[in-house]
Enzyme design. Structure first.
Site, PDB file in Angstrom:
ATOM      1  N   SER A  35       0.826  -1.206   0.000  1.00  0.00           N
ATOM      2  CA  SER A  35       0.000   0.000   0.000  1.00  0.00           C
ATOM      3  C   SER A  35       0.860   1.256   0.000  1.00  0.00           C
ATOM      4  CB  SER A  35      -0.977  -0.061   1.173  1.00  0.00           C
ATOM      5  OG  SER A  35      -1.976   0.921   1.058  1.00  0.00           O
ATOM      6  N   ASP A  91     -10.122  -3.189  -5.410  1.00  0.00           N
ATOM      7  CA  ASP A  91      -9.203  -2.237  -4.785  1.00  0.00           C
ATOM      8  C   ASP A  91      -9.162  -0.993  -5.658  1.00  0.00           C
ATOM      9  OD1 ASP A  91      -7.107  -0.817  -3.684  1.00  0.00           O
ATOM     10  OD2 ASP A  91      -5.655  -2.457  -3.818  1.00  0.00           O
ATOM     11  N   HIS A 108      -8.076  -4.812  -1.269  1.00  0.00           N
ATOM     12  CA  HIS A 108      -6.784  -4.187  -1.008  1.00  0.00           C
ATOM     13  C   HIS A 108      -5.930  -5.066  -0.093  1.00  0.00           C
ATOM     14  CE1 HIS A 108      -4.062  -0.815  -0.723  1.00  0.00           C
ATOM     15  NE2 HIS A 108      -4.171  -0.761   0.584  1.00  0.00           N
TER      16      HIS A 108
END
Length: 302
Positions: free
Chosen positions: A151, A245, A275
């Site tokens: 991320s 995502d 995600h």
């Protein structure tokens, strides 16, 4: 089709209101204010001490954890950069992946608890991350060095690799990016439609978190949004993302631009997955972790 467990987890995340954390700029500012009042712990779980030698040093103001497998020399090195929108500390899913890297890949894993936004901004954070990566590569010994980020941590990892390439030309053996956040402008035209099905993330809060991380830099500065940088001369890339995502557009754009720049790219796009699915207790997550372990082990053989 995603597994039944994956579909159930996505439904549970929606029911629990997970997206509210990034639902608005106000929600992010409230989160940052609460963290300033009551900072979250970034300490590793005590159980890690049963399988790893754990130590902590400081690089400037950054606590940096160093974990190595018990009962033998590590076969490779990993610099792991955690996600959390640049505003959240290391959490149990991060430490769970780190445990897997130590125990199954037999890797030494170096984990910086970098200063979070708004205190930690890209102009300060990227150079320190690049220095950490450079030091690991230089001291790597017989095994290779793998750079892994998820991320926001994947965005920081990519920016650090780009800076190191520009500075010395050095690169790790491989770069592994999990659901990377590479463009904090959140301006891709496909994101609005994808966001509707994302059980974890929402654009308004991500834009605010990105603004806090950018500090005095423009949001499209490559130090903040490395998707706007260049990709020639980088290490081979492996990218994991899922179609539920909102940040999948960053992965797709990265793959397109990196391949156009001559980089070697291995791309995993999983239908229906949320995600950072490789960090989650899902069959697809387990398969992704298996592949990451293989990549780290292969770096040890280089």
């Amino acid at each position: 089709m995603p597994s039944l467990r994956s579909r159930a987890l996505s439904a549970a995340l929606i029911a629990a209101g997970r997206r509210r954390r990034f639902a608005s700029a106000e929600a992010v500012r409230a989160r940052v204010a609460e963290s300033a009042r009551r900072p979250a712990s970034h300490l590793p779980p005590r159980s890690l001490g049963r399988v790893a030698e754990v130590s902590r040093t400081f690089v400037g103001a950054w606590p940096v954890y160093d974990l190595s497998p018990r009962g033998g020399e590590p076969a490779a090195q990993v610099l792991y950069v955690h996600g959390g929108g640049y505003i959240n500390e290391l959490t149990r899913p991060h430490w769970s992946l780190i445990r897997t890297l130590v125990t199954r890949a037999r890797a030494r894993v170096v984990v910086p608890a970098y200063i979070l936004a708004p205190r930690g901004t890209a102009d300060r954070t990227v150079p320190v991350a690049a220095d950490l990566l450079s030091g690991l590569i230089e001291s790597g010994g017989a095994g290779g060095t793998v750079l892994i980020g998820d991320s926001a941590g994947a965005g920081l990892a990519m920016a650090a690799a780009q800076r190191l390439r520009d500075r010395t030309g050095a690169q790790p053996s491989r770069i592994v990016l999990i659901s990377p956040w590479l463009d904090v402008t959140m301006s891709h035209p496909d994101q609005a439609a994808i966001e509707a099905g994302d059980p974890m993330l929402a654009r308004p809060g991500l834009v605010e978190a990105g603004r806090l991380y950018a500090g005095n830099l423009a949001a499209d500065d490559p130090r903040v949004s490395p998707l706007h940088g260049t990709f020639a001369g980088l290490a081979p890339l492996t990218v994991f993302t899922g179609t539920r995502d909102v940040l999948i557009t960053d992965s797709r754009e990265l793959v397109r631009r990196a391949r156009a720049g001559g980089a070697e790219v291995e791309f995993h796009e999983e239908p229906g997955l949320p995600h950072v699915y490789p960090l989650l207790p899902l069959p697809e997550g387990r398969a992704a972790r298996d592949r990451i372990v293989e990549l780290v082990r292969s770096a040890a053989d280089l």
